[in-house]
Design a protein around this motif. Structure first.
Motif, short mmCIF file in Angstrom:
data_model
loop_
_atom_site.label_atom_id
_atom_site.label_comp_id
_atom_site.label_asym_id
_atom_site.label_seq_id
_atom_site.Cartn_x
_atom_site.Cartn_y
_atom_site.Cartn_z
N ALA A 1 1.17 4.35 -10.91
CA ALA A 1 1.65 3.33 -12.55
C ALA A 1 3.23 3.34 -12.58
O ALA A 1 3.74 4.40 -12.04
N ASN A 2 3.64 2.69 -13.50
CA ASN A 2 5.01 2.69 -13.74
C ASN A 2 5.52 3.61 -15.05
O ASN A 2 5.74 3.53 -15.89
N HIS A 3 5.38 4.95 -14.43
CA HIS A 3 5.87 5.93 -15.27
C HIS A 3 6.17 7.10 -14.24
O HIS A 3 5.72 7.22 -13.06
N LEU A 4 6.82 8.22 -14.77
CA LEU A 4 7.09 9.46 -14.22
C LEU A 4 5.78 10.26 -14.13
O LEU A 4 4.86 10.25 -14.88
N LEU A 5 5.70 11.10 -12.99
CA LEU A 5 4.71 12.25 -12.95
C LEU A 5 4.29 12.94 -13.87
O LEU A 5 3.19 13.12 -14.36
N TYR A 6 5.35 13.54 -14.42
CA TYR A 6 5.12 14.43 -15.75
C TYR A 6 4.68 13.55 -17.05
O TYR A 6 4.05 14.38 -17.94
N GLN A 7 4.74 12.12 -16.88
CA GLN A 7 4.13 11.50 -18.12
C GLN A 7 2.56 10.87 -17.72
O GLN A 7 1.91 10.23 -18.60
N CYS A 8 2.03 11.19 -16.34
CA CYS A 8 0.97 10.87 -16.04
C CYS A 8 -0.42 11.56 -16.92
O CYS A 8 -0.45 12.83 -16.62
N SER A 9 -1.16 10.90 -17.37
CA SER A 9 -2.43 11.68 -18.08
C SER A 9 -3.28 12.21 -17.09
O SER A 9 -3.89 13.35 -17.57
N THR A 10 -3.42 11.52 -15.92
CA THR A 10 -4.39 12.17 -15.05
C THR A 10 -3.71 13.53 -14.51
O THR A 10 -4.44 14.43 -14.16
N PHE A 11 -2.44 13.56 -14.15
CA PHE A 11 -1.95 14.85 -13.74
C PHE A 11 -1.87 15.91 -14.74
O PHE A 11 -2.03 16.87 -14.50
N LEU A 12 -1.63 15.50 -16.08
CA LEU A 12 -1.82 16.45 -17.16
C LEU A 12 -3.02 17.19 -17.37
O LEU A 12 -3.20 18.28 -17.76
N LYS A 13 -3.99 16.07 -17.07
CA LYS A 13 -5.53 16.76 -17.26
C LYS A 13 -5.78 17.84 -16.13
O LYS A 13 -6.51 18.67 -16.25
#
Length: 348
Positions: free
Chosen positions: A336-348
């Motif tokens: 998606a059009n955002h950085l990795l640290y802003q990704c909800s999937t990554f944060l979960k």
């Protein structure tokens, strides 16, 4: 604006001051034309006229043959008119001072020492804008002529006042030569003769100005500032030597040789191209005109280049910022059009 135009602008201002001096002085009225006010106005007038004379010399050196034949400053003798205004104003003020002396004669005070008289006289002396002299032979003639014109030959001053002025404007080695003399009426002539005998050394002065010619700076780059310095230093030495009685009008060959060897590579090439197939050795006047023309050209080109360079740099910075702001971000995990640290999937 060319060097000549800058000098002309300054000269117009200074000549305007000289031409208005007498009118403004008369506006004061007789009651306000005191001895102190008159001396101050006269001292200011002399300072201004001294600057006019210096600027006139510089204008004559800066003007090429064409300017001297068409410019109103030369064709209508503006400086001679300024000189007439100066003499008219200074003569009038001198008469006012003479009237003060006649109406208020100074009583003889034999019981007062010269030192006490010198202290009292120094308290009301107006400040005169003269350059100081530190014993540099190169500056002696200029200091001598200005001091003589503005102080030494001023009949309204006493010798003790002249001595005060002299001690105020000599420094360094020149001051050391006068340290043993008290500030008295009788010592001014002695002090002045000491300086003249030490520094009015024609052979030493000629040697000093010749050294300045042989020590001309070698130019590494073609800038108007460097070329102007080379030309002005050369002309200053030539004029000084001419004033000392040297036949500088016959020195063209070695002056051209000497100065042309100091030019930067680009200017030297332009000079040789200008001479072309000429077989006669050029006159110094031709080289001086070439330098004046090149200085004007570089003055005109440099600001444009600087502006163009600044504009180009600014455009590059703007383009870089715009490019940086329009590059899309792509998450490495969900695309998606955002950085990795802003990704909800990554944060979960």
């Amino acid at each position: 604006m060319s060097s000549f135009d800058e000098l002309m602008s300054l000269q117009n201002m200074e000549m305007g001051v000289v031409s208005r001096t007498l009118t403004n002085f008369k506006k004061l009225g007789q009651a306000k034309m005191t001895r102190a006010v008159t001396r101050q106005r006269l001292a200011t007038l002399k300072e201004t006229y001294a600057r006019c004379k210096e600027l006139d010399c510089r204008l004559t050196l800066a003007a090429d043959e064409k300017i001297t034949t068409i410019h109103a400053y030369f064709t209508q003798n503006y400086f001679l008119k300024c000189e007439e205004y100066y003499h008219e104003a200074s003569d009038y003020m001198a008469e006012v001072l003479e009237c003060h002396e006649v109406s208020n004669p100074t009583p003889a005070a034999h019981d007062v020492s010269d030192l006490n008289r010198s202290f009292r006289s120094s308290s009301h002396l107006p400040r005169i804008n003269l350059p100081t002299f530190d014993g540099n032979f190169d500056m002696w003639k200029s200091f001598r002529d200005k001091f003589k014109s503005m102080i030494h030959d001023d009949q309204s001053l006493t010798n003790v006042e002249r001595m005060h002025y002299l001690c105020s404007y000599v420094k360094g080695d020149a001051s050391n030569a006068l340290d043993h003399l008290a500030v008295t009426n009788d010592n001014f002539g002695i002090a002045w003769n000491i300086l003249v005998s030490r520094y009015d050394n024609k052979r030493r002065l000629i040697t000093t100005h010749l050294q300045s010619l042989f020590n001309l700076p070698s130019l590494a780059t073609k800038t108007s500032k460097d070329l102007r310095t080379l030309r002005d230093q050369t002309n200053k030495a030539i004029q000084a030597l001419s004033n000392l009685g040297r036949a500088t009008e016959h020195w063209d060959d070695w002056l051209v040789f000497l100065v042309s060897r100091k030019l930067d590579k680009s200017s030297r090439k332009a000079w040789e191209l200008k001479l072309g197939d000429t077989v006669e050795y050029p006159r110094y006047r031709e080289l001086e005109q070439f330098l004046a023309s090149r200085i004007r050209a570089l003055d005109a080109i440099t600001p444009a280049n600087a502006s163009e360079k600044t504009t180009t740099t600014s455009k590059k910075k703007t383009l870089a910022l715009h490019t940086a702001s329009t590059v899309p971000f792509s998450c490495a995990l969900c695309k998606a059009n955002h950085l990795l640290y802003q990704c909800s999937t990554f944060l979960k």
